[in-house]
Design a protein around this motif. Structure first.
Motif, PDB file in Angstrom:
ATOM      1  N   THR A  48      -6.504   2.489  -6.774  1.00  0.00           N
ATOM      2  CA  THR A  48      -6.422   2.154  -5.357  1.00  0.00           C
ATOM      3  C   THR A  48      -7.534   2.878  -4.617  1.00  0.00           C
ATOM      4  O   THR A  48      -8.087   3.860  -5.108  1.00  0.00           O
ATOM      5  N   ASP A  52      -8.979   2.291   2.045  1.00  0.00           N
ATOM      6  CA  ASP A  52      -8.636   0.902   2.379  1.00  0.00           C
ATOM      7  C   ASP A  52      -7.370   0.882   3.232  1.00  0.00           C
ATOM      8  O   ASP A  52      -6.318   1.329   2.777  1.00  0.00           O
ATOM      9  N   TYR A  54      -5.525  -1.475   3.787  1.00  0.00           N
ATOM     10  CA  TYR A  54      -4.569  -2.352   3.124  1.00  0.00           C
ATOM     11  C   TYR A  54      -4.374  -1.923   1.663  1.00  0.00           C
ATOM     12  O   TYR A  54      -4.087  -2.745   0.800  1.00  0.00           O
ATOM     13  N   MET A  57      -1.430  -3.125  -0.405  1.00  0.00           N
ATOM     14  CA  MET A  57      -1.508  -4.523  -0.854  1.00  0.00           C
ATOM     15  C   MET A  57      -2.566  -4.707  -1.928  1.00  0.00           C
ATOM     16  O   MET A  57      -2.431  -5.556  -2.795  1.00  0.00           O
ATOM     17  N   ASN A  58      -3.622  -3.906  -1.858  1.00  0.00           N
ATOM     18  CA  ASN A  58      -4.759  -4.087  -2.761  1.00  0.00           C
ATOM     19  C   ASN A  58      -4.721  -3.175  -3.979  1.00  0.00           C
ATOM     20  O   ASN A  58      -5.712  -3.100  -4.705  1.00  0.00           O
ATOM     21  N   ALA A  60      -4.474  -2.061  -7.553  1.00  0.00           N
ATOM     22  CA  ALA A  60      -4.800  -2.857  -8.733  1.00  0.00           C
ATOM     23  C   ALA A  60      -4.339  -2.141  -9.990  1.00  0.00           C
ATOM     24  O   ALA A  60      -4.172  -0.925 -10.017  1.00  0.00           O
ATOM     25  N   TRP A  70      -3.632  -7.691  -9.743  1.00  0.00           N
ATOM     26  CA  TRP A  70      -3.095  -7.202  -8.486  1.00  0.00           C
ATOM     27  C   TRP A  70      -1.647  -7.671  -8.344  1.00  0.00           C
ATOM     28  O   TRP A  70      -1.362  -8.667  -7.684  1.00  0.00           O
ATOM     29  N   GLN A  73      -0.230  -8.209  -4.712  1.00  0.00           N
ATOM     30  CA  GLN A  73      -0.753  -9.430  -4.103  1.00  0.00           C
ATOM     31  C   GLN A  73      -0.087 -10.663  -4.690  1.00  0.00           C
ATOM     32  O   GLN A  73       0.173 -11.640  -3.981  1.00  0.00           O
TER      33      GLN A  73
END
Length: 111
Positions: A48, A52, A54, A57-58, A60, A70, A73
């Motif tokens: 991560t 960011d 977000y 949400m992002n 990985a 992801w 997501q």
């Protein structure tokens, strides 16, 4: 918990459903659970970017073969788009083998 019509309808939480309140944290939790299931079965590390806005949400998951997925997501897409963005299809596409539900044990079986 699975995202079913009782809980959402193409991005709208169902009244009285499990996603009717705190939808963001609940979708994140489902996505994190999905990611941990993938990581447990296939390996990988979470990545991560703390800068960011977000980042939740992002977040990985980098798999051992170098590919990146992801899961959070994907759960959000399932919530917004409905069954065509199946979580089961996603998991099996990544190579997870899903167990069938446990059958009830019986003492007497029919031949």
């Amino acid at each position: 918990m699975t995202i079913t019509p009782e809980h959402s309808n193409h991005g709208n939480p169902a009244v009285g459903g499990l996603l009717a309140t705190d939808v963001g944290p609940r979708l994140f939790a489902i996505g994190a659970y999905l990611g941990e299931t993938v990581r447990h079965n296939l390996g990988g590390v979470w990545e991560t970017d703390d800068e960011d806005p977000y980042g939740e949400m992002n977040i990985a998951l980098r798999l051992p073969d170098g590919s990146i997925v992801w899961p959070v997501q994907r759960v959000i897409k399932r919530f917004r788009n409905g069954p065509e963005d199946s979580i089961v299809g996603y998991a099996t596409g990544l190579g997870l083998r899903l167990a069938l539900p446990n059958r009830r044990r019986t003492w007497f079986r029919r031949n």
